[in-house]
Write an enzyme that holds these catalytic residues in place. Structure first.
Site, PDB file in Angstrom:
ATOM      1  N   GLU A 173       0.820  -1.226   0.000  1.00 41.55           N
ATOM      2  CA  GLU A 173       0.000   0.000   0.000  1.00 41.55           C
ATOM      3  C   GLU A 173       0.850   1.271   0.000  1.00 41.55           C
ATOM      4  O   GLU A 173       0.667   2.168   0.832  1.00 41.55           O
ATOM      5  CB  GLU A 173      -0.971   0.002   1.196  1.00 41.55           C
ATOM      6  N   GLU A 292      -5.588  -8.198  -0.727  1.00 41.38           N
ATOM      7  CA  GLU A 292      -6.300  -7.948   0.536  1.00 41.38           C
ATOM      8  C   GLU A 292      -7.750  -7.671   0.201  1.00 41.38           C
ATOM      9  O   GLU A 292      -8.037  -6.708  -0.535  1.00 41.38           O
ATOM     10  CB  GLU A 292      -5.722  -6.742   1.291  1.00 41.38           C
TER      11      GLU A 292
HETATM   12  O1  AHR Z   1      -5.244  -6.077   6.753  1.00 43.13           O
HETATM   13  C1  AHR Z   1      -5.139  -4.966   7.589  1.00 43.13           C
HETATM   14  C2  AHR Z   1      -4.395  -3.800   6.948  1.00 43.13           C
HETATM   15  O2  AHR Z   1      -5.176  -3.275   5.919  1.00 43.13           O
HETATM   16  C3  AHR Z   1      -3.085  -4.120   6.265  1.00 43.13           C
HETATM   17  O3  AHR Z   1      -2.016  -4.118   7.144  1.00 43.13           O
HETATM   18  C4  AHR Z   1      -2.954  -3.020   5.284  1.00 43.13           C
HETATM   19  O4  AHR Z   1      -2.212  -3.387   4.161  1.00 43.13           O
HETATM   20  C5  AHR Z   1      -4.376  -2.614   4.974  1.00 43.13           C
HETATM   21  O5  AHR Z   1      -4.558  -1.260   5.060  1.00 43.13           O
END
Ligand code: AHR
Length: 499
Positions: A173, A292
């Site tokens: 990210e 994610e």
């Molecule tokens: O999954 C939780 C968090 O969400 C992760 O660390 C991050 O990459 C995202 O913002």
């Protein structure tokens, strides 16, 4: 009763499901690692401290890859702190989650754990506070046999054979202001290109994932993908997407319609990848890694009360309800409907932290979202058929949302699998499909996930409130398939050619 129709043609294949679509994620965050997968001294753990009850549940989920060690955590992480004798490993402040990381579980313990649960690693390198040097060293430590400083160091740490880690994330990210070492698209794109180049020089067989946007609503979405990929197209193989949804206003129809946003996100990223390929007169397609995705919002309030600099607190511990399970099913159907371009996806995360599995010191149990993941991961393999869905719709802020989400897969063993969600909270939905091309097939399995209470949860005290049930109402007669999807339900129906 409302009616909907699914149309497929056995020759109109979208693409083969890459097994890695059913990946998950273990971050050093809250109790995901400590008290989740690793709890030395627990009667539930093996001699290496790995929780056996948790490993058994993970095996049921059939997770082919697990992303590690973050997440936001990785952007401040020194991988060297997590290897070697445990007594010498430093406890460090983790700025991402405002906790102390003991480093008692690290790279080599994680790799041993992947073997226990039958999965493969998807390793992230720190391109936040670190860069090319640390990235190439961890590849050397992990993938070179011996005879160099870092590969010999691994052997000195008791790991004779290289780990051969094939899939690597170039940071996490990096578009997010919350990220340690947050970068502009140009800064990150250049770094990803150069780090990737060095990593692939060490091991040309590895695959690399560059960071795309951390959500569709990021102000930089679009230009970020274009700029980053324009810099690192030659070195990378995948571009990442992240997306979480929540229902903070308790508006379930609106919440469930978010799969349309996910669908739009994927289509737009595919378009940008193809645009960059065209600009570069490129030969290869960049595929997508949705590394994610999940529902995440229940724990936001509670997390504001965590004492800073504690160790593995109860953090991001969303307790999921039945409507979240419907949303997870719908998100997975969306991923499958893009299986031609989405090759990797990771349910974030795996244990305790926004997870399908929860633990206490004495038990591990399945959250509601465990079930759609388990059903689709175990049965959603093979070829995805182009699945046309004609469904009545309801109005929401995204426009008209279909009540029905569905996808059909054909498996090698002459099995057709249908996954379908009825988002109508008040009415059943009759779904039909012309299956005259599938002569000799019969319904062999029908499993329904339904609960009358959208807010029903599985907890340690009541772990089996929301569970799937077998049903026997789907029919295939004279080439016409019909099934009634109960209001607010998810179903898996399998048909098989009879010998
Ligand atoms: O999954 C939780 C968090 O969400 C992760 O660390 C991050 O990459 C995202 O913002």
């Amino acid at each position: 009763m409302k009616k909907a129709q699914i149309t497929i043609d056995k020759y109109f294949l979208l693409g083969k499901v890459d097994d890695r679509l059913y990946g998950s994620f273990v971050e050093h965050l809250g109790r995901c690692v400590y008290e989740g997968i690793y709890q030395p001294g627990s009667p539930l753990a093996d001699e290496n401290g790995l929780r056996k009850d948790v490993a058994a549940l993970i095996r049921q989920l059939n997770v082919p890859i697990v992303r590690y060690p973050g997440g936001n955590f990785v952007s401040g992480f020194r991988w060297e702190d997590s290897v070697g004798p445990k007594a010498e490993r430093p406890a460090k402040l983790d700025l991402a989650w405002k906790v102390v990381e003991s480093n008692q579980f690290g790279l080599n313990e994680f790799m041993a754990w992947t073997k226990e649960v039958g999965t493969q690693p998807m390793m992230a390198v720190n391109l936040g506070t670190r860069g090319i040097e640390a990235a190439k060293n961890i590849v050397e430590y992990s993938n070179i046999k011996g005879g160099s400083y870092y590969s010999d160091l691994r052997q000195k740490h008791g790991v004779k054979d290289p780990h051969n880690i094939k899939l690597w994330c170039l940071g996490n990210e990096m578009d997010g202001f919350w990220q340690e070492g947050h970068k502009t698209a140009m800064e990150y794109g250049r770094l990803a290109q150069e780090a990737g180049k060095a990593m692939k020089k060490i091991d040309p067989t590895i695959e690399l994932v560059a960071c795309g946007s951390s959500a569709l609503n990021m102000p930089t979405f679009g230009t970020w993908e274009d700029t980053v990929l324009s810099q690192c197209y030659d070195e990378v193989d995948y571009l990442s997407l992240h997306q979480y949804y929540g229902n903070p206003n308790d508006d379930t129809p609106e919440f469930l319609a978010n799969s349309l946003g996910m669908d739009q996100f994927i289509s737009q990223v595919v378009a940008i990848c193809d645009f960059v390929k065209a600009k570069k007169r490129g030969k290869k397609d960049i595929h997508l890694s949705f590394d994610e995705w999940n529902v995440w919002y229940h724990s936001h309030e509670q997390d504001t009360k965590i004492e800073p600099w504690s160790q593995h607190p109860h953090q991001l511990e969303d307790v999921y309800n039945f409507e979240d399970a419907l949303m997870v099913a719908s998100m997975m159907i969306t991923l499958l409907r893009h299986a031609d371009r989405v090759k990797i996806a990771c349910l974030a995360q795996l244990v305790n932290v926004i997870a399908p599995i929860m633990t206490s010191d004495t038990a591990a149990w399945k959250q509601t979202i465990f079930y759609p993941f388990e059903m689709i991961s175990n049965h959603g393999r093979g070829e995805v058929l182009q699945t046309l869905v004609q469904s009545p719709t309801y109005e929401c802020s995204r426009g008209d949302a279909p009540y029905l989400d569905a996808v059909v897969l054909a498996n090698d063993d002459e099995t057709l699998t249908i996954f379908a969600v009825n988002k109508d909270l008040a009415e059943d939905l009759e779904v039909s499909c012309d299956l005259r091309q599938y002569e000799g097939y019969q319904v062999v399995e029908q499993v329904v996930l339904h609960h009358p209470d959208l807010k029903a949860e599985n907890t340690e005290a009541e772990p089996l409130k929301v569970v799937p049930q077998k049903a026997h109402t789907a029919r295939l007669e004279n080439g016409r398939f019909t099934v009634v999807l109960g209001q607010q339900s998810f179903q898996m129906i399998q048909l098989q050619k009879q010998k």
